[in-house]
Scaffold this active site. Structure first.
Site, PDB file in Angstrom:
ATOM      1  N   CYS A  96       1.579  -0.797   0.032  1.00 49.18           N
ATOM      2  CA  CYS A  96      -0.209  -0.235  -0.167  1.00 49.18           C
ATOM      3  C   CYS A  96       1.084   1.192  -0.007  1.00 49.18           C
ATOM      4  CB  CYS A  96      -0.524  -0.273   1.041  1.00 49.18           C
ATOM      5  SG  CYS A  96      -0.972   0.319   2.471  1.00 49.18           S
TER       6      CYS A  96
ATOM      7  N   HIS B 109      12.140 -14.492  14.254  1.00 53.98           N
ATOM      8  CA  HIS B 109      11.817 -14.119  15.842  1.00 53.98           C
ATOM      9  C   HIS B 109      10.581 -14.307  15.791  1.00 53.98           C
ATOM     10  CE1 HIS B 109      16.085 -12.131  16.875  1.00 53.98           C
ATOM     11  NE2 HIS B 109      16.194 -13.540  16.144  1.00 53.98           N
TER      12      HIS B 109
END
Length: 148
Positions: free
Chosen positions: A65, A98
């Site tokens: 976007c 992570h």
């Protein structure tokens, strides 16, 4: 890898350039719109991207976007989604390693297509860590998600 890709009107031109790049890397692409530069509400596209991930039709998602922020907010409203805005290579791979991010959001008004391609390569090549500390933290995120 099965990758669902979506954009609003601000990200449409970049998405159009990224689709053949993704296919060239050997990924199976599910393009959920937008399909032209006409104005579209990013939450509608974010919902389609998220639904493809949650249903298992796609393994990872990519939203483009204007800034990536609206797309990330929209995608994160869906249970089971961990979306992140990534405009640097380190974040693009570490968010998966992570945090087990499954939707990467890019701002077409922030980065150029050449950097977006590098971000995509880093994001799609990354694997979630087997280290207990990261697994524990993502499990806590899932618990928070389930409590909605």
């Amino acid at each position: 890898m099965k990758v669902v890709v979506g954009s609003d009107h601000a990200g449409f031109a970049m998405k159009r350039e990224l689709l053949p790049f993704l296919q060239g890397l050997g990924h199976e692409i599910d393009d959920v719109g937008s399909y032209d530069p006409a104005p579209v509400d990013f939450p509608d596209i974010a919902r389609k991207v998220a639904a493809a991930i949650v249903s298992g039709r796609s393994e990872r998602g990519l939203m483009v976007c204007g800034t990536g922020v609206g797309a990330a907010i929209g995608a994160n409203k869906m249970q089971g989604i961990r979306a992140a805005v990534c405009h640097d290579i380190h974040s693009a791979h570490q968010c998966v390693e992570h945090d087990d991010v499954n939707v990467m959001c890019i701002g077409a008004q922030i980065v150029g297509a050449w950097l977006a391609k590098d971000l995509i390569v880093a994001y799609l090549a990354a694997k979630f860590s087997t280290q207990e500390e990261f697994r524990r933290r993502v499990a806590k995120l899932a618990d928070m998600d389930a409590a909605r």
